[in-house]
Write an enzyme that holds these catalytic residues in place. Sequence first.
Site, PDB file in Angstrom:
ATOM      1  N   ARG A   1       4.649 -31.147   2.841  1.00 65.61           N
ATOM      2  CA  ARG A   1       4.564 -30.216   3.976  1.00 65.61           C
ATOM      3  C   ARG A   1       3.400 -30.570   4.906  1.00 65.61           C
ATOM      4  O   ARG A   1       3.367 -30.142   6.039  1.00 65.61           O
ATOM      5  CB  ARG A   1       4.350 -28.787   3.455  1.00 65.61           C
ATOM      6  CG  ARG A   1       5.514 -28.267   2.647  1.00 65.61           C
ATOM      7  CD  ARG A   1       5.268 -26.809   2.274  1.00 65.61           C
ATOM      8  NE  ARG A   1       6.266 -26.329   1.346  1.00 65.61           N
ATOM      9  CZ  ARG A   1       6.005 -25.812   0.161  1.00 65.61           C
ATOM     10  NH1 ARG A   1       4.763 -25.689  -0.253  1.00 65.61           N
ATOM     11  NH2 ARG A   1       6.975 -25.389  -0.624  1.00 65.61           N
TER      12      ARG A   1
ATOM     13  N   LYS B   1       8.696 -30.536 -15.730  1.00 66.75           N
ATOM     14  CA  LYS B   1       8.571 -29.265 -16.441  1.00 66.75           C
ATOM     15  C   LYS B   1       7.619 -28.354 -15.645  1.00 66.75           C
ATOM     16  O   LYS B   1       6.841 -28.878 -14.863  1.00 66.75           O
ATOM     17  CB  LYS B   1       8.063 -29.506 -17.855  1.00 66.75           C
ATOM     18  CG  LYS B   1       6.545 -29.669 -17.971  1.00 66.75           C
ATOM     19  CD  LYS B   1       6.127 -29.678 -19.391  1.00 66.75           C
ATOM     20  CE  LYS B   1       4.623 -29.741 -19.523  1.00 66.75           C
ATOM     21  NZ  LYS B   1       3.885 -28.554 -19.205  1.00 66.75           N
TER      22      LYS B   1
ATOM     23  N   HIS C   1       6.494 -35.417 -20.233  1.00 66.75           N
ATOM     24  CA  HIS C   1       5.775 -36.693 -20.325  1.00 66.75           C
ATOM     25  C   HIS C   1       5.317 -37.014 -21.750  1.00 66.75           C
ATOM     26  O   HIS C   1       5.052 -38.160 -22.072  1.00 66.75           O
ATOM     27  CB  HIS C   1       4.596 -36.723 -19.354  1.00 66.75           C
ATOM     28  CG  HIS C   1       3.448 -35.867 -19.769  1.00 66.75           C
ATOM     29  ND1 HIS C   1       3.334 -34.561 -19.391  1.00 66.75           N
ATOM     30  CD2 HIS C   1       2.376 -36.129 -20.550  1.00 66.75           C
ATOM     31  CE1 HIS C   1       2.231 -34.058 -19.908  1.00 66.75           C
ATOM     32  NE2 HIS C   1       1.632 -34.970 -20.623  1.00 66.75           N
TER      33      HIS C   1
ATOM     34  N   GLU D   1      -6.623 -28.860 -26.812  1.00 65.36           N
ATOM     35  CA  GLU D   1      -7.314 -29.341 -25.616  1.00 65.36           C
ATOM     36  C   GLU D   1      -8.701 -28.734 -25.563  1.00 65.36           C
ATOM     37  O   GLU D   1      -8.871 -27.551 -25.896  1.00 65.36           O
ATOM     38  CB  GLU D   1      -6.537 -28.920 -24.362  1.00 65.36           C
ATOM     39  CG  GLU D   1      -5.196 -29.596 -24.234  1.00 65.36           C
ATOM     40  CD  GLU D   1      -4.439 -29.090 -23.026  1.00 65.36           C
ATOM     41  OE1 GLU D   1      -4.511 -29.745 -21.983  1.00 65.36           O
ATOM     42  OE2 GLU D   1      -3.806 -28.038 -23.128  1.00 65.36           O
TER      43      GLU D   1
ATOM     44  N   ASP E   1       3.484 -23.358 -21.353  1.00 68.27           N
ATOM     45  CA  ASP E   1       2.853 -24.601 -20.917  1.00 68.27           C
ATOM     46  C   ASP E   1       3.021 -25.717 -21.956  1.00 68.27           C
ATOM     47  O   ASP E   1       3.262 -26.868 -21.594  1.00 68.27           O
ATOM     48  CB  ASP E   1       1.361 -24.352 -20.654  1.00 68.27           C
ATOM     49  CG  ASP E   1       0.710 -25.502 -19.903  1.00 68.27           C
ATOM     50  OD1 ASP E   1       1.407 -26.148 -19.099  1.00 68.27           O
ATOM     51  OD2 ASP E   1      -0.485 -25.758 -20.130  1.00 68.27           O
TER      52      ASP E   1
ATOM     53  N   HIS F   1       6.201 -29.450 -25.318  1.00 67.27           N
ATOM     54  CA  HIS F   1       5.584 -30.513 -26.124  1.00 67.27           C
ATOM     55  C   HIS F   1       5.708 -30.239 -27.618  1.00 67.27           C
ATOM     56  O   HIS F   1       6.116 -31.098 -28.400  1.00 67.27           O
ATOM     57  CB  HIS F   1       4.094 -30.657 -25.802  1.00 67.27           C
ATOM     58  CG  HIS F   1       3.797 -30.978 -24.370  1.00 67.27           C
ATOM     59  ND1 HIS F   1       4.695 -31.591 -23.545  1.00 67.27           N
ATOM     60  CD2 HIS F   1       2.680 -30.777 -23.616  1.00 67.27           C
ATOM     61  CE1 HIS F   1       4.161 -31.745 -22.356  1.00 67.27           C
ATOM     62  NE2 HIS F   1       2.927 -31.254 -22.363  1.00 67.27           N
TER      63      HIS F   1
ATOM     64  N   LYS G   1      -6.239 -23.966 -25.372  1.00 64.39           N
ATOM     65  CA  LYS G   1      -7.221 -24.479 -24.416  1.00 64.39           C
ATOM     66  C   LYS G   1      -8.614 -24.172 -24.957  1.00 64.39           C
ATOM     67  O   LYS G   1      -8.798 -23.220 -25.717  1.00 64.39           O
ATOM     68  CB  LYS G   1      -7.073 -23.750 -23.080  1.00 64.39           C
ATOM     69  CG  LYS G   1      -5.766 -24.029 -22.365  1.00 64.39           C
ATOM     70  CD  LYS G   1      -5.910 -25.223 -21.483  1.00 64.39           C
ATOM     71  CE  LYS G   1      -4.670 -25.461 -20.650  1.00 64.39           C
ATOM     72  NZ  LYS G   1      -4.650 -26.833 -20.137  1.00 64.39           N
TER      73      LYS G   1
END
Lengths: 539, 410
Positions: A90, A198, A228, A266, A285, A290, A390
């Site tokens: 955009r 995703k 991925h 993570e 997420d 995954h 996280k």
Amino acid sequence: MTRAAAPSAPPQTIREERLARDGKRKRSAAHPEVNPLREGLRLERVPDPHVMVLFGATGDLSHRKVIPALAQLWRTNLLPSDWALVAIGRRPYDEGTFRMDLAESLHKHCRVQLDEETERQFLDRVFYHRGDFGDDAMYDSLSEKLEGLHVEQATAHNLLFYLATQPSAFPTIVGELGRVGLDHEKHDGGWRRIVIEKPFGRDLDSARKLNREVLRVFRESQVYRIDHYLGKETVRNLMVFRFGNGIFEPLWNRRYVDHIQITVAESIGIEERGSFYEETGAVRDVFQNHLLQLLSLVAMEPPATFAADALRDEKLKVLRACGPPTRQEITRDVVRGQYGPGWVGGQPVKGYREEEEVDPQSETETFVAARLEIDDWRWSGVPFYLRTGKRLARRASEIAIQFRDVPHRLFAESSTDPQPNLLAIRIQPDEGILLRFGSKVPGLGLEIRPVTMDFTYGTAFSVDAPDAYETLLLDAMLGDQSLFTRADEVEAAWAIATPILDGWLDMPAPDFPSYAAGAWGPAEADDLIERDGRRWRRL
Amino acid sequence: MEGAASMEGAVAPPLSVTPLTAPATPGRPVLRWASRARTVDGVAAELGKIWSSISLTTPGEHGDPERRVAARSSVMNLVVVAGRGEMGERTAAIVEGLTGRHPSRTLIVSTADPDGPAWLDAQVQAHCMLPSPTAPETCSELVYLTAGGESGQHLAAIVAPLLIHDLPVTVWWPGEPHFESRAVSELLTMADRILVDGSGWSGDGLAGLHAMADLPKRFDVEIADFALLRQARWREAIASTFDRPNLLPFLYYLDRIDVRYAASDGTPGMANVVRPMYHVAWLASRLGMSVVSPVRAGAEAWSGYDVVLQLGRRKVPVTLCPVESTAPRGTTLAVGLHAVRNRSELAVDVTAYADGVVVRATLDGQAIPERLFLAPRRREAELLAETIDAAGRDAISKDVLAMAAVLVEK
């Protein structure tokens, strides 16, 4: 006349069989279906000439992952020379400013830097197309632009669309592509494929709706839903490890395996993506995609062939055998958490509720742990413990297969019991495989201590492994869907995740934050596994 | 013999054990050990010392002490038969550039002073690399062995005791091996793979090709020829033409194959034609063709070579045609295929072009959009790395070499 050994298809008729036996068989010339010159050329194969159309080209994902991966493929001559990228965004760029912007991203994010000439050649093939994803006129002009490019760049009317946009834009883009006929595969060989990032849906209903919308325009064989994680070397090696070695598969079942732990941890937080994460959470997420993909790869039956559908059929069976969790199972076997302030890597960090664009009373989960069972002959009674979060103590992803104890304690005089064997497949960092077994401590006594055989990718192969996006982009260009998720697979994964999300809505508000940043999740996660007499692996 | 101090192509390090503690940078090999020996037992002892005394602590990025456990890479033995002089230096540079890639022990063997007394000189080195900032260093051993006098005729006796047992052995022979010689036989009895470059052999190279094709009958050994590996992009280019469903059936109606190759100095008989021959062998092996008449040199200069193949009931004449060119002698310049099916005529021409090959095809005179395949010339280091990576059996090489053997039958 001398005859050399030749590759051949099996005889189809009695006559062919007789000729084959007599060494006089000739190939069926009438309707050969497979190009015999292709045999053994998998790694040398260059995709057909095509134009790739990247939606969301000015976004973070495109600049950090997709375009650097394309540049690497170009650098290594794995892209066809008749190739072009149409980047749609955009922002008010022109070709020159977009290419300059791109060059900067390449310098920052490329795994191996391109030399000046290669970079120039790559950027010369990038064309910016400005427009709004919902604007009819943008697609009309895109269609015209692509026609021009097919002539200029000799790209044979082959098109690969890549949606690296907000998920909310997927239906609009797909619908518009259908409206202008860009989904139609041509009789003269022009193919059309679409790669969709995703998250694919927010829950089972939205995933079904999105599948319906996508499949209204494209056929399933044209759709590449990307996760991925499936392109990572270690994940791909999981299949080689299981089905390319004879010694592990006989042990890979309820008779020898006590339980399996899958961790995707993570240490980073939400990194300026507060509004995105507020809408997403750990289940959407990571868990739904995954974690459940890793679960299906580790638990699936050996596929009959390595063809995309054979592989995906087996993965699907695992997800279906998990089934949707009941309300009671959600309460008992699923734990959520949210990080509060704490210390990570020696640095103080904010709690989730203090992050930007996050509601100070947010109930979004940044951690989830679950105990799942797969009801089939191979795995019945074997718990699978999954966790992701996280701001955990460190970044580590692994699959750990914990084997059962030995059936009989032979070494009674040893002061320590032999620990059960463990096979850990590390996905990141330090990709590798570790096998733990008991060994006698040197000396006059009979002490047993666990020792490990540790295979690290870096030790055996100090080669620069391709990024997951390079692998997956090349597969999509070559038309190989093996590492992409199928519609029914996505829905089966949502069928597990959605009841969890729905169940939480009806439960009392969680007592968040429930773990300090830098810890390994809330205490309830430990309780979840410890009540079965087991412990999370210390990573 | 102290004469070893003047061995060819190498800077002699001090004759002492040298554990080196330079800081490591991820992805960059660093020399961690250098010592020297004069006997095979001495070399074995030095190799043993590396792992008992190599420094486990090296300075960190900012000079801080940092513990890094060095681990020996355990993948394969690589034996490089470097011959004499420049070849030794060239191969050493290539192998050093590959440090950390795969081989766990590399022995670079050279000979010197063939008429003098027997002697041996060895430089023993360990090169280590940090795969990533958090991973331990992994190390490869590199031994430069120079055998003088009669020792140079018994390389296998020097190499055998220094191989790591249970690991595959790859022999890289960058020069021109005499496949029927005793030296080759002795080395190949202990090898799993042999890497050669047929495009560098003397004469037209066909005698070497014939002798090499015989190796699998005598030894349990895989053969990889860089000349064949270099043609990967040609194969892809030719194969891609027949990915079109309407052109695929023509493959079984081929009635002519022409390969043009560079013969720059007007002496075509001397151009090495291993590479053009591999194109023919690949096509013939993939299409299940048989050889009616093996390769024959033309009667006159510049008449090239002729072969007759059979595809089904059809005889397919093949010509290898020398063309004046500035390209290195023996380089393939173009591959042409011709087929007629149901009165339709297909002509395919794949031509070398700067950094690639261009495929042009016409069906009944109508041009099909041409395609360029980028194919920059690959260096020996890349080919060696690729061959090491592809440790398994290579069906293409096996079939092509078998067919090449039939094509060049005497």
